[in-house]
Design an enzyme around this catalytic site. Sequence first.
Site, PDB file in Angstrom:
ATOM      1  N   ARG A  58      24.265  40.938  13.496  1.00 22.62           N
ATOM      2  CA  ARG A  58      25.709  40.872  13.235  1.00 22.62           C
ATOM      3  C   ARG A  58      26.111  39.517  12.653  1.00 22.62           C
ATOM      4  NH1 ARG A  58      27.665  41.123  18.057  1.00 22.62           N
ATOM      5  NH2 ARG A  58      28.538  39.054  18.092  1.00 22.62           N
ATOM      6  N   TYR A 113      44.478  50.445  -3.780  1.00 26.45           N
ATOM      7  CA  TYR A 113      43.800  51.470  -2.994  1.00 26.45           C
ATOM      8  C   TYR A 113      44.652  51.779  -1.749  1.00 26.45           C
ATOM      9  CZ  TYR A 113      40.098  53.669  -0.309  1.00 26.45           C
ATOM     10  OH  TYR A 113      39.363  54.544   0.430  1.00 26.45           O
ATOM     11  N   ASP A 185      39.994  42.720  -6.247  1.00 27.29           N
ATOM     12  CA  ASP A 185      39.217  43.918  -5.929  1.00 27.29           C
ATOM     13  C   ASP A 185      38.690  44.447  -7.260  1.00 27.29           C
ATOM     14  OD1 ASP A 185      38.279  46.480  -5.382  1.00 27.29           O
ATOM     15  OD2 ASP A 185      39.772  46.840  -3.814  1.00 27.29           O
ATOM     16  N   LYS A 210      31.179  52.859  -4.053  1.00 26.09           N
ATOM     17  CA  LYS A 210      31.480  53.392  -5.387  1.00 26.09           C
ATOM     18  C   LYS A 210      30.330  53.066  -6.354  1.00 26.09           C
ATOM     19  CE  LYS A 210      35.110  54.144  -2.946  1.00 26.09           C
ATOM     20  NZ  LYS A 210      36.310  53.338  -2.999  1.00 26.09           N
TER      21      LYS A 210
END
Length: 394
Positions: A58, A113, A185, A210
Amino acid sequence: MERDMKFATKCVRAAEKPDPIFGAHTTPIFQTSTFIFENTEQGAARFAGEESGYVYARIPPNTPTHAVLAEKFAELEGGEAGQTFASGMAAITAISLTALKQGDHLISTDVIYGCTYSLFSQILPGLGIDVSFVDTSKIENVKQAFKPETKMVFLESPANPTLTVCDIAEIAAIAKEKGALCVVDNTFATPYFQRPLELGADLSLSSCTKYIGGHADLLGGVVAGSKAFINRMSAVVGYTGGIMGPHEAWLCIRGLKTLHVRMERHAENAMKVAKFLESRPDVEWVRYPGLSSHPQYELARKQMSGFSGMLSFEIRGGIEAGRRLIDNVKLCSLAVSLGATDTLIQHPASMTHACVPCAVRKKVGITDGLVRLSVGIEDSEDIITDLKQALKAV
Ligand SMILES: *Cc1c(COP(=O)(O)O)cnc(C)c1O
């Protein structure tokens, strides 16, 4: 050495290192949650950040598989460093929590988005962060939106789903002058067609789900930027999680190796489909940054080296006609998401952007009849034939 490589060579080779133990040709998947220390001294030094190395999956740099993907993406975007995430939204959340605190102000593109809109309009205000949504395609609006507390400007260009384009270089320069971070973005364009950091932005991010992964088989996110910011963000990453799985990281590394080849075909097909749609009398309008009818066509040509695979359009008869069109396609897949090898068709007002209030959708141009197409890498003739027969069935 890697800095001098051309983009296609970087896609294939950047950050790839042969496995030092067995010489494996491809980056191994480090399917491990934790790492063994040689002794207590080493463990303490790693935790204290005095010695570089891996600690726990992590905690950045996560695992060697994650590190290769982060470095490869940073090379492609022209950034000093990178960080991977479990999803694009995990990336946007970590950026926001690193850059903003109570009392700060955020300026965001108004067409973004859907989940980013929800994060900015529902979650951040609850943390005492003030958010202004502005039409960033008009520089005056951006200038007027600044307040003394403005710490971040968040841009999406081309924007989802209207394909609105904003001037990244100019807005990044204004943000710099005002002491605010400029974040882009870059999911729609990918670093193959647009490199925000080279235009002056501080951070560029992509949803790996994507085009980066490229095959609609994973969730992921990745950010590139300065070493200073990526290091600062590592605390947020370590404390909040949102870490990509090692198998996903490996799939993204594999996806990036063909990014340049796929994007060429996505863009070539999208241009053909856009021109076909624009030639149809039963199509009201088409938005594709590569069409001269696009409102920011000249700007898109200036800051992008190609126009990617996303387009939106509306057919005569509005929402009802749009629904019939979507229900009548045979080749195109009715699915949200984008950047898959197959062509995806969806209806933003009732799907990806249903969470955006109706009045806001109307204001920013997400009409009820807007149909979004993620043009795949099939033969363009088959895509056009499918749309033709679906238009006939409306
Ligand atoms: C999909 C998408 C996101 C969110 O990414 P996830 O990987 O689904 O979390 C963010 N921005 C844009 C432009 C997107 O298309």
